[in-house]
Motif scaffolding. Structure first.
Motif, PDB file in Angstrom:
ATOM      1  N   PHE A 207       0.844  -1.200   0.000  1.00  0.00           N
ATOM      2  CA  PHE A 207       0.000   0.000   0.000  1.00  0.00           C
ATOM      3  C   PHE A 207       0.880   1.252   0.000  1.00  0.00           C
ATOM      4  CE2 PHE A 207      -2.524   3.303   2.038  1.00  0.00           C
ATOM      5  CZ  PHE A 207      -3.807   3.108   1.549  1.00  0.00           C
ATOM      6  N   CYS A 208       1.848   1.283   0.894  1.00  0.00           N
ATOM      7  CA  CYS A 208       2.739   2.451   0.989  1.00  0.00           C
ATOM      8  C   CYS A 208       3.591   2.625  -0.263  1.00  0.00           C
ATOM      9  CB  CYS A 208       3.617   2.341   2.233  1.00  0.00           C
ATOM     10  SG  CYS A 208       2.668   2.540   3.763  1.00  0.00           S
ATOM     11  N   ALA A 209       4.021   1.523  -0.870  1.00  0.00           N
ATOM     12  CA  ALA A 209       4.789   1.613  -2.113  1.00  0.00           C
ATOM     13  C   ALA A 209       3.950   2.245  -3.220  1.00  0.00           C
ATOM     14  CB  ALA A 209       5.284   0.227  -2.534  1.00  0.00           C
ATOM     15  N   HIS A 210       2.673   1.899  -3.284  1.00  0.00           N
ATOM     16  CA  HIS A 210       1.778   2.490  -4.288  1.00  0.00           C
ATOM     17  C   HIS A 210       1.529   3.970  -4.010  1.00  0.00           C
ATOM     18  CE1 HIS A 210       0.993  -1.701  -5.390  1.00  0.00           C
ATOM     19  NE2 HIS A 210       0.452  -1.245  -6.512  1.00  0.00           N
ATOM     20  N   LEU A 211       1.371   4.330  -2.740  1.00  0.00           N
ATOM     21  CA  LEU A 211       1.208   5.747  -2.406  1.00  0.00           C
ATOM     22  C   LEU A 211       2.431   6.546  -2.850  1.00  0.00           C
ATOM     23  CD1 LEU A 211      -0.329   5.652   1.200  1.00  0.00           C
ATOM     24  CD2 LEU A 211      -1.524   6.082  -0.970  1.00  0.00           C
ATOM     25  N   GLU A 212       3.603   5.991  -2.636  1.00  0.00           N
ATOM     26  CA  GLU A 212       4.839   6.665  -3.058  1.00  0.00           C
ATOM     27  C   GLU A 212       4.872   6.847  -4.572  1.00  0.00           C
ATOM     28  OE1 GLU A 212       9.652   5.872  -3.054  1.00  0.00           O
ATOM     29  OE2 GLU A 212       8.417   4.829  -1.587  1.00  0.00           O
ATOM     30  N   LEU A 213       4.489   5.801  -5.300  1.00  0.00           N
ATOM     31  CA  LEU A 213       4.446   5.890  -6.760  1.00  0.00           C
ATOM     32  C   LEU A 213       3.453   6.977  -7.206  1.00  0.00           C
ATOM     33  CD1 LEU A 213       5.190   4.831  -9.587  1.00  0.00           C
ATOM     34  CD2 LEU A 213       3.379   3.105  -9.302  1.00  0.00           C
ATOM     35  N   ALA A 214       2.272   6.985  -6.617  1.00  0.00           N
ATOM     36  CA  ALA A 214       1.261   7.980  -6.982  1.00  0.00           C
ATOM     37  C   ALA A 214       1.782   9.395  -6.719  1.00  0.00           C
ATOM     38  CB  ALA A 214      -0.029   7.732  -6.202  1.00  0.00           C
ATOM     39  N   ARG A 215       2.446   9.579  -5.593  1.00  0.00           N
ATOM     40  CA  ARG A 215       2.984  10.903  -5.266  1.00  0.00           C
ATOM     41  C   ARG A 215       4.082  11.291  -6.253  1.00  0.00           C
ATOM     42  NH1 ARG A 215       2.198  13.420  -1.216  1.00  0.00           N
ATOM     43  NH2 ARG A 215       1.898  11.730   0.255  1.00  0.00           N
ATOM     44  N   ASP A 216       5.003  10.380  -6.500  1.00  0.00           N
ATOM     45  CA  ASP A 216       6.129  10.671  -7.392  1.00  0.00           C
ATOM     46  C   ASP A 216       5.671  11.003  -8.811  1.00  0.00           C
ATOM     47  OD1 ASP A 216       7.790  10.210  -5.241  1.00  0.00           O
ATOM     48  OD2 ASP A 216       8.519   8.265  -5.970  1.00  0.00           O
ATOM     49  N   CYS A 217       4.572  10.390  -9.239  1.00  0.00           N
ATOM     50  CA  CYS A 217       4.091  10.563 -10.616  1.00  0.00           C
ATOM     51  C   CYS A 217       2.899  11.508 -10.712  1.00  0.00           C
ATOM     52  CB  CYS A 217       3.730   9.208 -11.200  1.00  0.00           C
ATOM     53  SG  CYS A 217       5.125   8.085 -11.187  1.00  0.00           S
ATOM     54  N   ASN A 218       2.456  12.034  -9.587  1.00  0.00           N
ATOM     55  CA  ASN A 218       1.315  12.945  -9.549  1.00  0.00           C
ATOM     56  C   ASN A 218       0.069  12.333 -10.202  1.00  0.00           C
ATOM     57  OD1 ASN A 218      -0.050  15.304  -8.866  1.00  0.00           O
ATOM     58  ND2 ASN A 218       0.440  16.277 -10.814  1.00  0.00           N
TER      59      ASN A 218
ATOM     60  N   GLU B 124      -5.008   5.434   8.848  1.00  0.00           N
ATOM     61  CA  GLU B 124      -3.690   5.643   9.466  1.00  0.00           C
ATOM     62  C   GLU B 124      -2.605   5.838   8.407  1.00  0.00           C
ATOM     63  OE1 GLU B 124      -0.213   2.861  11.290  1.00  0.00           O
ATOM     64  OE2 GLU B 124      -2.274   2.276  11.781  1.00  0.00           O
ATOM     65  N   LEU B 125      -2.576   4.957   7.412  1.00  0.00           N
ATOM     66  CA  LEU B 125      -1.534   5.036   6.378  1.00  0.00           C
ATOM     67  C   LEU B 125      -1.706   6.263   5.490  1.00  0.00           C
ATOM     68  CD1 LEU B 125      -1.229   1.260   5.459  1.00  0.00           C
ATOM     69  CD2 LEU B 125       0.369   2.652   6.802  1.00  0.00           C
ATOM     70  N   LEU B 126      -2.946   6.639   5.210  1.00  0.00           N
ATOM     71  CA  LEU B 126      -3.163   7.844   4.409  1.00  0.00           C
ATOM     72  C   LEU B 126      -2.730   9.094   5.172  1.00  0.00           C
ATOM     73  CD1 LEU B 126      -6.534   7.071   2.607  1.00  0.00           C
ATOM     74  CD2 LEU B 126      -4.247   7.200   1.598  1.00  0.00           C
ATOM     75  N   HIS B 127      -2.996   9.130   6.473  1.00  0.00           N
ATOM     76  CA  HIS B 127      -2.537  10.273   7.276  1.00  0.00           C
ATOM     77  C   HIS B 127      -1.013  10.337   7.297  1.00  0.00           C
ATOM     78  CE1 HIS B 127      -6.156  12.120   8.818  1.00  0.00           C
ATOM     79  NE2 HIS B 127      -6.656  10.930   9.112  1.00  0.00           N
ATOM     80  N   ALA B 128      -0.366   9.190   7.384  1.00  0.00           N
ATOM     81  CA  ALA B 128       1.097   9.147   7.478  1.00  0.00           C
ATOM     82  C   ALA B 128       1.792   9.332   6.134  1.00  0.00           C
ATOM     83  CB  ALA B 128       1.535   7.817   8.106  1.00  0.00           C
ATOM     84  N   HIS B 129       1.190   8.799   5.058  1.00  0.00           N
ATOM     85  CA  HIS B 129       1.894   8.751   3.768  1.00  0.00           C
ATOM     86  C   HIS B 129       1.102   9.289   2.583  1.00  0.00           C
ATOM     87  CE1 HIS B 129       4.816   6.199   5.814  1.00  0.00           C
ATOM     88  NE2 HIS B 129       3.810   5.458   6.232  1.00  0.00           N
ATOM     89  N   GLY B 130      -0.140   9.671   2.802  1.00  0.00           N
ATOM     90  CA  GLY B 130      -0.985  10.038   1.660  1.00  0.00           C
ATOM     91  C   GLY B 130      -1.385  11.494   1.587  1.00  0.00           C
ATOM     92  N   GLN B 131      -0.777  12.345   2.405  1.00  0.00           N
ATOM     93  CA  GLN B 131      -1.151  13.757   2.387  1.00  0.00           C
ATOM     94  C   GLN B 131      -1.001  14.340   0.979  1.00  0.00           C
ATOM     95  OE1 GLN B 131      -2.505  15.486   4.989  1.00  0.00           O
ATOM     96  NE2 GLN B 131      -2.494  13.538   6.086  1.00  0.00           N
ATOM     97  N   GLY B 132      -2.052  15.008   0.517  1.00  0.00           N
ATOM     98  CA  GLY B 132      -2.029  15.654  -0.789  1.00  0.00           C
ATOM     99  C   GLY B 132      -2.373  14.761  -1.955  1.00  0.00           C
ATOM    100  N   LEU B 133      -2.505  13.473  -1.716  1.00  0.00           N
ATOM    101  CA  LEU B 133      -2.879  12.564  -2.811  1.00  0.00           C
ATOM    102  C   LEU B 133      -4.387  12.635  -3.030  1.00  0.00           C
ATOM    103  CD1 LEU B 133      -0.634   9.472  -2.032  1.00  0.00           C
ATOM    104  CD2 LEU B 133      -0.310  11.212  -3.793  1.00  0.00           C
ATOM    105  N   ARG B 134      -4.826  12.160  -4.193  1.00  0.00           N
ATOM    106  CA  ARG B 134      -6.238  12.163  -4.540  1.00  0.00           C
ATOM    107  C   ARG B 134      -6.580  10.807  -5.158  1.00  0.00           C
ATOM    108  NH1 ARG B 134      -2.928  14.061  -8.191  1.00  0.00           N
ATOM    109  NH2 ARG B 134      -3.423  14.048 -10.399  1.00  0.00           N
TER     110      ARG B 134
END
Length: 186
Positions: free
Chosen positions: A136-147, A163-173
């Motif tokens: 899950f966190c690896a995918h959030l990182e990919l989404a952030r890196d690629c907008n 919990e994971l979205l609060h920690a790693h998903g800020q600003g993602l959609r």
């Protein structure tokens, strides 16, 4: 040419609007049209959806092979079908760093409009929780890196997703799929 059909918007009255100005965009954000169950009639299903008013479809990947198939399908139907790349939580144990590197290449394709389907599924538990969380966190990182927006599967795992979205998903959609939580979790 003027239409006599009233157009009403909730919360305000806009009066009469010519039909030429009204645009209806119906998007199916979760098709899985690449799967084998559509092998016999895939093209007919796509054409029926378009004839029914569906103007865009997103075909999310569930693993590397289905992500590749989604891109191929999107290339065959430009402007109508778009792809997501990801590993479904049921298959989280199949995710590797090599697959992550492949996804990073794949998201450069113009047909790729989202990262997913990924998420947490504690209902079936086909992959261990710790593995699902890491993927899950690896995918959030990919989404952030690629907008790119996320297509997130969440079933009986709402507190961990939050919990994971609060920690790693800020600003993602993105969108939630298979959400079975309550109003407070939403």
């Amino acid at each position: 040419k003027r239409s006599d059909t009233p157009c009403r918007y909730q919360g305000m009255s806009r009066g009469w609007v010519p039909l030429e100005r009204i645009v209806c965009l119906l998007v199916d954000s979760h098709t899985h049209i690449d799967t084998p169950r559509f092998s016999a009639d895939r093209e007919a299903v796509i054409q029926a959806a378009v004839a029914g008013g569906v103007t865009r479809m997103v075909d999310p990947g569930c693993d590397l092979a289905s992500s590749q198939a989604a891109i191929a399908l999107a290339k065959a139907h430009p402007g109508t079908i778009f792809a997501g790349v990801g590993v479904h939580p049921h298959d989280a144990t199949t995710y590797t760093d090599e697959i992550g590197r492949e996804f990073r290449k794949m998201v450069r394709e113009p047909e790729v409009v989202a990262v997913g389907e990924f998420g947490l599924d504690y209902f079936r538990m086909l992959s261990p929780r710790d593995v699902q969380r890491a993927v899950f966190c690896a995918h959030l990182e990919l989404a952030r890196d690629c907008n790119l927006p996320c297509i997130i599967h969440v079933r009986d795992s709402h507190d961990d997703v939050i919990e994971l979205l609060h920690a790693h998903g800020q600003g993602l959609r993105g969108v939630f799929h298979c959400f079975s939580g309550n109003v407070a979790q939403a």
